[in-house]
Structures are given as C-alpha cells and as structure tokens.
Design an enzyme around this catalytic site. Structure first.
Site, PDB file in Angstrom:
ATOM      1  N   GLU A 136      -6.604   9.559   6.428  1.00  0.00           N
ATOM      2  CA  GLU A 136      -6.779   8.348   7.218  1.00  0.00           C
ATOM      3  C   GLU A 136      -7.216   8.652   8.645  1.00  0.00           C
ATOM      4  O   GLU A 136      -7.401   7.745   9.440  1.00  0.00           O
ATOM      5  CB  GLU A 136      -5.496   7.508   7.208  1.00  0.00           C
ATOM      6  CG  GLU A 136      -5.245   6.841   5.861  1.00  0.00           C
ATOM      7  CD  GLU A 136      -4.053   5.915   5.856  1.00  0.00           C
ATOM      8  OE1 GLU A 136      -3.988   5.076   4.950  1.00  0.00           O
ATOM      9  OE2 GLU A 136      -3.170   6.032   6.741  1.00  0.00           O
ATOM     10  N   ASN A 180      -2.681  11.046  -6.524  1.00  0.00           N
ATOM     11  CA  ASN A 180      -2.214  10.306  -7.687  1.00  0.00           C
ATOM     12  C   ASN A 180      -3.281  10.398  -8.767  1.00  0.00           C
ATOM     13  O   ASN A 180      -4.351  11.003  -8.564  1.00  0.00           O
ATOM     14  CB  ASN A 180      -1.857   8.857  -7.327  1.00  0.00           C
ATOM     15  CG  ASN A 180      -3.037   8.031  -6.851  1.00  0.00           C
ATOM     16  OD1 ASN A 180      -4.189   8.278  -7.228  1.00  0.00           O
ATOM     17  ND2 ASN A 180      -2.768   7.029  -6.019  1.00  0.00           N
ATOM     18  N   LEU A 211       1.901  10.462 -11.406  1.00  0.00           N
ATOM     19  CA  LEU A 211       1.469   9.620 -12.522  1.00  0.00           C
ATOM     20  C   LEU A 211       2.250   8.312 -12.610  1.00  0.00           C
ATOM     21  O   LEU A 211       2.316   7.704 -13.673  1.00  0.00           O
ATOM     22  CB  LEU A 211       1.619  10.401 -13.835  1.00  0.00           C
ATOM     23  CG  LEU A 211       0.904  11.750 -13.899  1.00  0.00           C
ATOM     24  CD1 LEU A 211       1.319  12.520 -15.134  1.00  0.00           C
ATOM     25  CD2 LEU A 211      -0.613  11.553 -13.874  1.00  0.00           C
ATOM     26  N   ALA A 213       4.866   5.734 -13.331  1.00  0.00           N
ATOM     27  CA  ALA A 213       5.994   5.673 -14.260  1.00  0.00           C
ATOM     28  C   ALA A 213       6.006   6.833 -15.245  1.00  0.00           C
ATOM     29  O   ALA A 213       7.020   7.075 -15.909  1.00  0.00           O
ATOM     30  CB  ALA A 213       5.969   4.350 -15.011  1.00  0.00           C
ATOM     31  N   THR A 239       4.394   0.505  -2.290  1.00  0.00           N
ATOM     32  CA  THR A 239       3.518   0.852  -1.169  1.00  0.00           C
ATOM     33  C   THR A 239       3.711   2.282  -0.677  1.00  0.00           C
ATOM     34  O   THR A 239       2.747   3.007  -0.457  1.00  0.00           O
ATOM     35  CB  THR A 239       3.750  -0.120   0.005  1.00  0.00           C
ATOM     36  OG1 THR A 239       3.487  -1.447  -0.433  1.00  0.00           O
ATOM     37  CG2 THR A 239       2.837   0.214   1.175  1.00  0.00           C
ATOM     38  N   ALA A 240       4.931   2.732  -0.494  1.00  0.00           N
ATOM     39  CA  ALA A 240       5.175   4.041   0.120  1.00  0.00           C
ATOM     40  C   ALA A 240       5.654   5.088  -0.871  1.00  0.00           C
ATOM     41  O   ALA A 240       6.117   6.147  -0.454  1.00  0.00           O
ATOM     42  CB  ALA A 240       6.201   3.890   1.240  1.00  0.00           C
ATOM     43  N   ALA A 241       5.530   4.826  -2.155  1.00  0.00           N
ATOM     44  CA  ALA A 241       6.068   5.762  -3.147  1.00  0.00           C
ATOM     45  C   ALA A 241       5.432   7.146  -3.023  1.00  0.00           C
ATOM     46  O   ALA A 241       6.125   8.171  -3.023  1.00  0.00           O
ATOM     47  CB  ALA A 241       5.862   5.213  -4.549  1.00  0.00           C
ATOM     48  N   GLY A 242       4.105   7.185  -2.909  1.00  0.00           N
ATOM     49  CA  GLY A 242       3.431   8.472  -2.829  1.00  0.00           C
ATOM     50  C   GLY A 242       3.780   9.241  -1.576  1.00  0.00           C
ATOM     51  O   GLY A 242       3.994  10.457  -1.610  1.00  0.00           O
ATOM     52  N   ASP A 243       3.856   8.547  -0.447  1.00  0.00           N
ATOM     53  CA  ASP A 243       4.201   9.216   0.812  1.00  0.00           C
ATOM     54  C   ASP A 243       5.646   9.694   0.805  1.00  0.00           C
ATOM     55  O   ASP A 243       5.958  10.768   1.333  1.00  0.00           O
ATOM     56  CB  ASP A 243       3.962   8.262   1.982  1.00  0.00           C
ATOM     57  CG  ASP A 243       2.493   7.928   2.163  1.00  0.00           C
ATOM     58  OD1 ASP A 243       1.652   8.775   1.819  1.00  0.00           O
ATOM     59  OD2 ASP A 243       2.195   6.821   2.640  1.00  0.00           O
ATOM     60  N   SER A 273      12.645   4.647  -3.305  1.00  0.00           N
ATOM     61  CA  SER A 273      11.805   3.883  -2.382  1.00  0.00           C
ATOM     62  C   SER A 273      11.170   2.660  -3.044  1.00  0.00           C
ATOM     63  O   SER A 273      11.025   1.619  -2.396  1.00  0.00           O
ATOM     64  CB  SER A 273      10.708   4.775  -1.791  1.00  0.00           C
ATOM     65  OG  SER A 273       9.666   5.012  -2.709  1.00  0.00           O
TER      66      SER A 273
END
Length: 295
Positions: A136, A180, A211, A213, A239-243, A273
């Site tokens: 970003e 992801n 991946l 679920a 929204t923030a799962a990956g971070d 999260s």
C-alpha cells in the site's frame, strides 16, 4: 524488535446486508471510523500478540492522523518512526456485508508521499529481527526497505496486497511471502493453491498461502510442506484477518516456533479477529490467543 514499514489508513466502514452492485443504492445498518491500513494493522496485531514492534510510515496533519498515531501508541507500538506530512491521511472505504465479506477502496493520502525509507527508517530496520512489508506504499519505497533489511540480515515478510506484479529486485530480498489464495493466483497465474505454492517457491525461500476457512498452506525450498486447518468460527467481519495472521506469525517466528506451531498460533489469532467488527479493534491480545489455543 519487529519493524513494520507500511500504510496507515483511517477505515470508513459501512455495514450492509448485501454490498451494492454498480448503479445500486442500499441502506446500511451502521457506520464506523476505525484506524487501519495494512501496515498499521500488522503492527498492532504483532504488538498485541506479544511482540516488540516499531511502525515506520506517514500520516497527514489532519484529525485522522492524530487518531491513528494515538491508536498505534495505545497498542504498545513504537511510533517514533511515524512521520507527519502536510495534507490528508490515507483512508480506506470499506463495505462489510452480513456474511462478513468486504470490498475496499483505498485512497493513499500521506502514504503516497513515501518514496523510500528515511535515514531513521534505515536505522530502525538495521536493528530489527524482522521487517514486515505490504504493497500500500509506492513500490520503490517497499523495494528500498526490503533491500535495507537484506543488507542488515533481517528476514523480510511480504504481504503482496493489493496484488500487483512483483519486481525481481523486491523478491530477491524477501524471505517469506504471505498472499491469500486470490493474490497467489494473481501473482503466479496458477489455478490451485499447491501449484501457486510451487511457483512462489521458485522466487522466494518460504511461502504461506492463506485459504480462509480452508486454513493455510506452507512450503519452503528445503522441501517442508504442510497445511494447517482453520479454526471453525462464525465470521462477523474478515477485514483484518490476513493482517492479524501475518502480525501473529511474525511474533511466533521471532520466538523460534516451528512452522506448524507458528501457523497454528497465527490461525488462532485470525480466528479470534473475524468474530469481531473492525480492523485494529478486532485483534486479540496474547492472553486471548494462548487461551484459545489451550481450549
């Protein structure tokens, strides 16, 4: 110390039953402003997961910038490397539907002014155990930070989001890439996760493909490969799962956990999260993660 060189955005979040299609107007059920940005999110996630974290980035001289600085500091993140520039802070307009899915528009603002690491940034990176990067910020800034970490010997963990072509000069400095499944497909052109992992490992030493679920897939050039199942939970906001996953993973790796244990730790943090609304507001602390794993 984990250094995070990345974006800080104010998230403008609208909650709706179903996201609008082009030309359609829908009525939302709630609206919130929540400090976010992939860089700031990862810094907060790592700090709450038990890491010592420094954030390197920029905010504007507006109210959003002051709030984001206070939020990072309140989470225990060292914000001495968070510079202030004239103009607006970055923002992200986020629509979250009732299934927990989201769509996001990012306006860079102050983040777009960072064309490379400053002298203070370089000093912080040189003293780091790991450097977390995302996409970003302008690409030349990301490359500069990655190369500085490579010179100092700090492992570089890259989240390739938003997905875009990745220059070899960046990948040459990356230790671990964490896309992801959609980002992995966009980067490699592969149709499946296993094929994408093979393609990524031709370019970087280690890779994790998240991946959703279905859990996470890890591989390394040494030949190790494993899949960790996701914890089945009801998602409220992803929204923030990956971070959250990446921040917690960096902490676990820094503590010397083996890949399987590190992935389980990160997966537990992400599972916690997604059961809460918001980005930085949804991230669990270390006690919560440890209790979740015990349970």
């Amino acid at each position: 110390m984990i250094s995070v060189f990345g974006s800080a955005n104010m998230d403008l979040v609208a909650y709706v039953a179903q996201a609008p299609r082009t030309g359609e107007t829908v009525t939302g059920r709630a609206f919130r402003t929540i400090p976010g940005g992939k860089g700031a999110n990862q810094a907060i996630a790592a700090a709450r997961a038990g890491g010592r974290v420094a954030f390197l980035g920029a905010v504007g001289d507006d109210g959003f910038g002051a709030e984001m600085r206070a939020t990072l500091a309140g989470a225990g993140v060292d914000v001495r490397g968070l510079r202030q520039v004239s103009g607006s802070s970055g923002i992200a307009h986020i629509v979250v539907d009732d299934d927990g899915g989201n769509s996001i528009i990012v306006v860079p603002g102050a983040n777009g002014t960072i064309t490379g690491p400053s002298g203070d940034d370089l000093a912080a990176i040189a003293g780091s155990q790991a450097l977390l990067l995302q996409l970003e910020l302008p690409m030349e800034a990301v490359i500069g930070a990655a190369q500085a970490a490579q010179v100092s010997g700090a492992p570089v963990i890259l989240t390739p989001a938003p997905a875009r072509p990745l220059p070899e000069e960046l990948l040459d400095a990356v230790t671990l890439i964490v896309p992801n499944e959609h980002e992995a497909a966009a980067i490699t052109g592969a149709s499946g996760a296993e094929e994408a992992l093979d393609a990524l490992l031709k370019r970087v030493p280690e890779a994790v493909i998240t991946l959703g679920a279905a859990g996470a897939l890890y591989g390394s050039r040494s030949g190790e490969r494993l899949r960790v199942a996701a914890v089945p939970v009801k998602a409220v906001d992803t929204t923030a799962a990956g971070d959250t996953f990446v921040g917690a993973l960096a902490v676990a790796r820094g503590e010397g956990l083996a890949p399987a244990e590190a992935l389980r730790f990160a997966s537990a943090a992400a599972a916690l999260s997604v059961q809460r609304e918001g980005a930085s507001t949804s991230m669990p602390d270390r006690a919560e993660i440890d209790a979740f794993l015990r349970g």
